[in-house]
Write an enzyme that holds these catalytic residues in place. Structure first.
Site, PDB file in Angstrom:
ATOM      1  N   ASP A  18     -10.856  -7.011 -16.941  1.00 44.36           N
ATOM      2  CA  ASP A  18     -11.562  -5.724 -16.941  1.00 44.36           C
ATOM      3  C   ASP A  18     -10.787  -4.706 -16.103  1.00 44.36           C
ATOM      4  OD1 ASP A  18     -13.552  -3.954 -17.566  1.00 44.36           O
ATOM      5  OD2 ASP A  18     -14.974  -4.707 -16.080  1.00 44.36           O
ATOM      6  N   HIS A  35      -4.416  -0.397 -21.541  1.00 43.29           N
ATOM      7  CA  HIS A  35      -4.383  -1.611 -22.372  1.00 43.29           C
ATOM      8  C   HIS A  35      -2.944  -2.097 -22.535  1.00 43.29           C
ATOM      9  CE1 HIS A  35      -8.575  -1.080 -23.002  1.00 43.29           C
ATOM     10  NE2 HIS A  35      -8.485  -0.096 -23.867  1.00 43.29           N
ATOM     11  N   LEU A 129       0.228 -25.756 -22.910  1.00 44.12           N
ATOM     12  CA  LEU A 129      -0.924 -24.924 -22.534  1.00 44.12           C
ATOM     13  C   LEU A 129      -1.645 -24.493 -23.797  1.00 44.12           C
ATOM     14  CD1 LEU A 129      -2.503 -22.898 -20.595  1.00 44.12           C
ATOM     15  CD2 LEU A 129      -0.695 -21.255 -21.063  1.00 44.12           C
TER      16      LEU A 129
HETATM   17  C1  FPP Z   1     -11.252  -4.100 -20.322  1.00 45.41           C
HETATM   18  O1  FPP Z   1     -10.872  -2.881 -19.790  1.00 45.41           O
HETATM   19  C2  FPP Z   1     -10.292  -4.555 -21.271  1.00 45.41           C
HETATM   20  C3  FPP Z   1     -10.511  -4.650 -22.615  1.00 45.41           C
HETATM   21  C4  FPP Z   1     -11.765  -4.308 -23.284  1.00 45.41           C
HETATM   22  C5  FPP Z   1      -9.482  -5.102 -23.498  1.00 45.41           C
HETATM   23  C6  FPP Z   1      -8.574  -6.123 -22.931  1.00 45.41           C
HETATM   24  C7  FPP Z   1      -7.316  -5.933 -23.599  1.00 45.41           C
HETATM   25  C8  FPP Z   1      -6.094  -6.122 -23.087  1.00 45.41           C
HETATM   26  C9  FPP Z   1      -5.818  -6.667 -21.759  1.00 45.41           C
HETATM   27  C10 FPP Z   1      -4.904  -5.766 -23.875  1.00 45.41           C
HETATM   28  C11 FPP Z   1      -4.864  -6.420 -25.170  1.00 45.41           C
HETATM   29  C12 FPP Z   1      -4.908  -7.890 -25.029  1.00 45.41           C
HETATM   30  C13 FPP Z   1      -4.330  -8.705 -25.876  1.00 45.41           C
HETATM   31  C14 FPP Z   1      -4.425 -10.161 -25.698  1.00 45.41           C
HETATM   32  C15 FPP Z   1      -3.577  -8.176 -27.017  1.00 45.41           C
HETATM   33  P1  FPP Z   1     -11.810  -1.639 -20.013  1.00 45.41           P
HETATM   34  O2  FPP Z   1     -11.234  -0.831 -21.092  1.00 45.41           O
HETATM   35  O3  FPP Z   1     -13.220  -2.087 -20.238  1.00 45.41           O
HETATM   36  O4  FPP Z   1     -11.668  -0.958 -18.629  1.00 45.41           O
HETATM   37  P2  FPP Z   1     -12.756  -0.066 -17.862  1.00 45.41           P
HETATM   38  O5  FPP Z   1     -13.944  -0.954 -17.625  1.00 45.41           O
HETATM   39  O6  FPP Z   1     -12.044   0.308 -16.622  1.00 45.41           O
HETATM   40  O7  FPP Z   1     -13.061   1.107 -18.758  1.00 45.41           O
END
Ligand code: FPP
Length: 239
Positions: A18, A35, A129
């Site tokens: 997150d 991201h 893994l």
């Molecule tokens: C949370 O941050 C993250 C996500 C909803 C997406 C997670 C994605 C990645 C780490 C990149 C893509 C991953 C792969 C495996 C291709 P948020 O956007 O909710 O952050 P915030 O809470 O600060 O708004």
């Protein structure tokens, strides 16, 4: 700065990644940049997990609820997912990483589904893994799905006794042991519908570090905390 791994390691680490959006905001960048950098953290944490010999890593990349984000953000996340699979396949082959997915695969485009299948097939024999990515995942939906399939088993006479073992057989990945350690980045103290059945006895660790900043040292610090935890599984130690 401590660089070594603690002696007692978990078997299965699950992570709620997150804080990409907040990280981007802090840097005065668009959310998508968070991201993108988040993918670098995914790579570094995956490689570290592999180096440490931890056999299972599960990452929460996209929840069922995430489909309701702005269209453009969803589109970019899908694009990044495809790019990630394309770019990381050689690393997975190199390091013996088996790729796995939990969640509603059918919610994704036909081309992404074909890519999931391709990466899973190519990495199927890798043994170091198991990297599971939760995609269009909802813990409640996984439970309901398992209950539905179990009811079908009972109706068809395949199952006579409804118990945890019979239920577990219908989880997305029944052979993967429950996580013993759950890490959540960026400070929120909640489970957000992640692995609700599986985290019954999981040790939970929340750090304020935002996912794009969560790298090797932060991971080792989290693992050091795990090594200190006293896991009793509802039992008592001294009495
Ligand atoms: C949370 O941050 C993250 C996500 C909803 C997406 C997670 C994605 C990645 C780490 C990149 C893509 C991953 C792969 C495996 C291709 P948020 O956007 O909710 O952050 P915030 O809470 O600060 O708004």
């Amino acid at each position: 700065m401590r660089k070594t791994a603690p002696d007692r390691l978990p078997t299965h680490v699950a992570i709620i990644m997150d804080g990409n959006g907040r990280w981007a905001k802090q840097q005065k960048l668009r959310r998508v940049e968070g991201h993108k950098v988040g993918i670098d953290s995914v790579r570094e944490i995956t490689e570290t997990t592999c180096d440490l010999g931890i056999p299972y890593l599960t990452l929460y990349a996209f929840s069922k609820e995430n489909w309701s984000r702005p269209k453009e953000e969803v589109r970019m996340l899908m694009f990044l997912l495809g790019l990630y699979l394309e770019q990381e396949l050689p690393m997975m082959m190199d390091r013996g990483i088996r790729f796995n997915i939990i969640g509603e695969r059918g919610d994704f485009s036909k081309s992404l589904q074909a890519q999931f299948d391709d990466v899973m097939r190519k990495t199927a024999r890798n043994r170091n893994l198991v990297l599971t990515i939760a995609l269009s995942y909802s813990g409640r939906k996984e439970i309901i799905r398992s209950v539905r399939l179990l009811c079908e088993d009972v109706i068809n006479g395949r199952v006579r006794r409804i118990d945890e073992r019979a239920f577990r057989r219908h989880l997305y990945s029944p052979a993967i042991p429950d996580p013993d350690f759950l890490i959540r980045t960026s400070g929120e103290m909640r489970l957000s519908n992640f692995l609700l059945w599986q985290v019954a006895y999981t040790e939970i660790y929340v750090t304020d570090i935002l996912w794009p900043d969560f790298r090797k040292q932060a991971f080792l610090d989290a693992l050091a905390e795990f090594a200190k935890r006293d896991r009793r599984f509802g039992n008592v130690k001294d009495f």
